[in-house]
Design a protein around this motif. Sequence first.
Motif, PDB file in Angstrom:
ATOM      1  N   UNK A 160     -53.598  36.655 -39.556  1.00 11.50           N
ATOM      2  CA  UNK A 160     -53.660  38.117 -39.553  1.00 11.50           C
ATOM      3  C   UNK A 160     -52.278  38.707 -39.807  1.00 11.50           C
ATOM      4  N   UNK A 161     -52.182  39.683 -40.697  1.00 12.20           N
ATOM      5  CA  UNK A 161     -50.873  40.251 -41.030  1.00 12.20           C
ATOM      6  C   UNK A 161     -50.240  41.035 -39.892  1.00 12.20           C
ATOM      7  N   UNK A 162     -51.015  41.383 -38.876  1.00 12.98           N
ATOM      8  CA  UNK A 162     -50.477  42.136 -37.749  1.00 12.98           C
ATOM      9  C   UNK A 162     -49.464  41.344 -36.937  1.00 12.98           C
ATOM     10  N   UNK A 163     -49.394  40.036 -37.155  1.00 11.56           N
ATOM     11  CA  UNK A 163     -48.555  39.192 -36.315  1.00 11.56           C
ATOM     12  C   UNK A 163     -47.144  39.013 -36.842  1.00 11.56           C
ATOM     13  N   UNK A 164     -46.775  39.695 -37.935  1.00 15.82           N
ATOM     14  CA  UNK A 164     -45.448  39.450 -38.508  1.00 15.82           C
ATOM     15  C   UNK A 164     -44.930  40.667 -39.264  1.00 15.82           C
ATOM     16  N   UNK A 165     -43.625  40.917 -39.113  1.00 19.06           N
ATOM     17  CA  UNK A 165     -42.911  41.857 -39.982  1.00 19.06           C
ATOM     18  C   UNK A 165     -41.998  41.010 -40.856  1.00 19.06           C
ATOM     19  N   UNK A 166     -42.326  40.782 -42.129  1.00 19.02           N
ATOM     20  CA  UNK A 166     -41.599  39.800 -42.937  1.00 19.02           C
ATOM     21  C   UNK A 166     -40.269  40.322 -43.473  1.00 19.02           C
ATOM     22  N   UNK A 167     -39.302  39.428 -43.539  1.00 18.40           N
ATOM     23  CA  UNK A 167     -37.981  39.731 -44.103  1.00 18.40           C
ATOM     24  C   UNK A 167     -37.719  38.934 -45.381  1.00 18.40           C
ATOM     25  N   UNK A 186     -32.640  50.412 -47.817  1.00 13.88           N
ATOM     26  CA  UNK A 186     -32.759  49.537 -48.971  1.00 13.88           C
ATOM     27  C   UNK A 186     -31.604  48.563 -49.063  1.00 13.88           C
ATOM     28  N   UNK A 187     -30.387  49.057 -48.865  1.00 16.83           N
ATOM     29  CA  UNK A 187     -29.220  48.181 -48.900  1.00 16.83           C
ATOM     30  C   UNK A 187     -29.288  47.146 -47.799  1.00 16.83           C
ATOM     31  N   UNK A 188     -29.693  47.582 -46.609  1.00 17.25           N
ATOM     32  CA  UNK A 188     -29.780  46.667 -45.474  1.00 17.25           C
ATOM     33  C   UNK A 188     -30.791  45.551 -45.754  1.00 17.25           C
ATOM     34  N   UNK A 189     -31.956  45.920 -46.289  1.00 18.73           N
ATOM     35  CA  UNK A 189     -32.995  44.931 -46.592  1.00 18.73           C
ATOM     36  C   UNK A 189     -32.522  43.946 -47.657  1.00 18.73           C
ATOM     37  N   UNK A 190     -31.860  44.455 -48.686  1.00 17.77           N
ATOM     38  CA  UNK A 190     -31.376  43.578 -49.746  1.00 17.77           C
ATOM     39  C   UNK A 190     -30.300  42.618 -49.247  1.00 17.77           C
ATOM     40  N   UNK A 191     -29.390  43.126 -48.449  1.00 18.04           N
ATOM     41  CA  UNK A 191     -28.331  42.269 -47.888  1.00 18.04           C
ATOM     42  C   UNK A 191     -28.928  41.196 -46.997  1.00 18.04           C
ATOM     43  N   UNK A 192     -29.897  41.595 -46.201  1.00 19.40           N
ATOM     44  CA  UNK A 192     -30.578  40.640 -45.317  1.00 19.40           C
ATOM     45  C   UNK A 192     -31.238  39.530 -46.135  1.00 19.40           C
ATOM     46  N   UNK A 193     -31.914  39.916 -47.209  1.00 20.47           N
ATOM     47  CA  UNK A 193     -32.600  38.943 -48.068  1.00 20.47           C
ATOM     48  C   UNK A 193     -31.596  38.005 -48.721  1.00 20.47           C
ATOM     49  N   UNK A 235     -29.782  33.138 -41.479  1.00 22.40           N
ATOM     50  CA  UNK A 235     -30.967  33.796 -40.948  1.00 22.40           C
ATOM     51  C   UNK A 235     -30.516  34.990 -40.116  1.00 22.40           C
ATOM     52  N   UNK A 236     -30.850  36.182 -40.610  1.00 19.64           N
ATOM     53  CA  UNK A 236     -30.495  37.426 -39.937  1.00 19.64           C
ATOM     54  C   UNK A 236     -31.593  38.434 -40.243  1.00 19.64           C
ATOM     55  N   UNK A 237     -31.828  39.371 -39.322  1.00 20.45           N
ATOM     56  CA  UNK A 237     -32.858  40.383 -39.534  1.00 20.45           C
ATOM     57  C   UNK A 237     -32.242  41.768 -39.366  1.00 20.45           C
ATOM     58  N   UNK A 238     -33.077  42.795 -39.583  1.00 20.03           N
ATOM     59  CA  UNK A 238     -32.585  44.157 -39.384  1.00 20.03           C
ATOM     60  C   UNK A 238     -33.606  44.979 -38.611  1.00 20.03           C
ATOM     61  N   UNK A 239     -33.099  46.051 -37.990  1.00 26.27           N
ATOM     62  CA  UNK A 239     -33.899  46.942 -37.170  1.00 26.27           C
ATOM     63  C   UNK A 239     -33.599  48.389 -37.561  1.00 26.27           C
ATOM     64  N   UNK A 240     -34.487  49.292 -37.171  1.00 32.96           N
ATOM     65  CA  UNK A 240     -34.206  50.718 -37.224  1.00 32.96           C
ATOM     66  C   UNK A 240     -33.645  51.147 -38.578  1.00 32.96           C
ATOM     67  N   UNK A 241     -34.285  50.695 -39.636  1.00 37.02           N
ATOM     68  CA  UNK A 241     -33.943  51.073 -41.007  1.00 37.02           C
ATOM     69  C   UNK A 241     -32.665  50.428 -41.536  1.00 37.02           C
ATOM     70  N   UNK A 281     -40.977  42.157 -50.572  1.00 34.42           N
ATOM     71  CA  UNK A 281     -41.192  41.198 -49.480  1.00 34.42           C
ATOM     72  C   UNK A 281     -40.463  41.635 -48.221  1.00 34.42           C
ATOM     73  N   UNK A 282     -39.241  42.101 -48.371  1.00 33.59           N
ATOM     74  CA  UNK A 282     -38.361  42.375 -47.225  1.00 33.59           C
ATOM     75  C   UNK A 282     -38.709  43.705 -46.567  1.00 33.59           C
ATOM     76  N   UNK A 283     -39.891  43.759 -45.979  1.00 34.91           N
ATOM     77  CA  UNK A 283     -40.336  45.015 -45.362  1.00 34.91           C
ATOM     78  C   UNK A 283     -39.680  45.222 -43.998  1.00 34.91           C
TER      79      UNK A 283
END
Length: 448
Positions: free
Chosen positions: A19-26, A380-387, A395-401, A443-445
Motif C-alpha cells: 500500500x502506498x500509504x506506508x511510504x513517503x519516497x525520496x 525543489x532544490x532540496x529534493x534534487x540535492x537529496x536525490x 542516505x539523507x532525507x528532507x522535511x518541511x519542504x 520520484x523524490x516526493x
Amino acid sequence: MRDVSKSLDIVARDERFIAPSSRSPYYPFAVASGSGSTLRDADGNEYIDFAAGAASLNTGTCHPRIVAAIKEQAERLLCYTIGYMYEESSVELAEKLAQITPGDFPKKTAYGLSGSDAIDGAIKFARKYTGRSGVITFKTAYHGATYGALSASAISLNMRRGIGPMLPGFHHFSYPQCAKCPWHEKPESCSLACLEEIKTAFSLYLPPDEVAAVIIEPIGGDIGLVVPPARWVRELAALCREHGILFVSDEVQQGMGRTGKWFAIEHFGVVPDIIAIAKSLASGMPLSAVVMRAEIADSLRDPGHCITLAANAVCCRAALETIKIIEDENLIEKSVRTGENIKAKLAEMKKALPLLGETRGLGLTIAQEIVDENGEPDRGACAKICYRCWERGLIITFLSDNVLRIQPPLVITDEETERALEILRESIEDYRNGLIGDEVLEFARGWA
C-alpha cells in the motif's frame, strides 16, 4: 552513476503489492544490509547513513552487541505475552527506564510496539488519571499514524483527508518558530504570544480544568527540527502545573541520547509527568514505552493498554543492550561532539554556497535549510540535492519542504562524517551547475 537495477526491480514489485500509504519516497534505495553507519543496497552499492532509519538506529545498523543479544534471547524465548504472564526482561527494562528518565519519583512503564501506540497510551493514561478529556497539542506537530496519535497531530492534510472524523477533544495551538514568528517578535524581547494563545483559550472557550494533558515535541520534528525557546517550554510546564494538567514529552524521535541528553526535554529544565519513547529504544526492533509517574500508571487498570506482542523478550533484551552500549561507548557525549563538528563544517560551506540557509539543532539532530536566491524555502532544490546525495552514496532525507534532516547514527565515525559532508557539498554543486534534471522530482516526493 551506480548500477541499481536490482533495487529498481524491488521498487517495481513493491508498487504492485504494498500500500502506498506506508511510504513517503525520496529515491529508489532498496536496503539489503548494513553495519554501523554503512548501508548496502540490493545491488551491493555502499552508502553512508545520515538518516539512521528515521532516527531509529542510534546505535547504528546491526551493532554486534545488539545482534548477539537478539540471537541469545531468540534461542531461549521469542515471546510469551506479558498480557497474562510475567517475564524478567520487561521488568529489568522498566527498572532501567525509571533510572534514566528525568524525575526523582516512583515511575512505571507501559509497553507497546511503536511511537504511535505510545502516544495513544499517553492520551489514555492522562485522561484516566485526571478524569478530563481535553488534550492540547501543537500545529505542525506529528505524533503518529494511529487514530489517537493522528488526532493529536496537526501537520499533514494528506494524513487526515477522507478518513475523518478524528477523535474529539484535541486542541491545537501555535508551536514557536522564532525565525518565522507570525507576531514578528524578536527573541530578545519576545512576549511569548504563542503561549498567550493558550491562556486566551482558557479564559474564553477551553476550561483548563477540563484539559487532561499537553503533549509536546521538545524539538519540533517533522516541521523541520525546530528547537523552541527554553523559556517557552518552562512557562508552558508552569501553566500545566497551575491547572493540574499533565505534561507529556514525545521523545519518540529525539530520545535515547540523540540530542546530547538521554531525552531532549532535559535541555529545558522541565520534568514531564509522562514520556513516550520508541524508535531507537531497541535499536530498531519494534518496542515502545510510556514511562510515567507511578500514580498515573496505576489509574488505568487491565486491559487498558494491553498489547499482546508488546515487550516481547527479544525486543526488551535489545533495548537493555542498547542502553548499555550508549553508556559504555559514551554515545551521548559523542553526539554533542559530532553534532558541533557537523554544524561547524556546514557554517564553513555556507561561505561558498549561499543556498545553505539556517542551520539548527541539538546533538545529532540537525536541520539544514535550503533556500533560493531570495532566501525563501526551495523544496525543489532540496529534493534534487537529496536525490543526488543518494546517487553519490549518502542516505539523507528532507522535511518541511526545504530542510535536510541530518540524523546519523550516534556511532558514526569522524571519517564517515567528513565523507558524508563532502558528498553533500558535491551534490549542492551539481544542483548549482544545473546537473540534476527535473525528472528526479517525479520520484523524490518526500514527506507530504
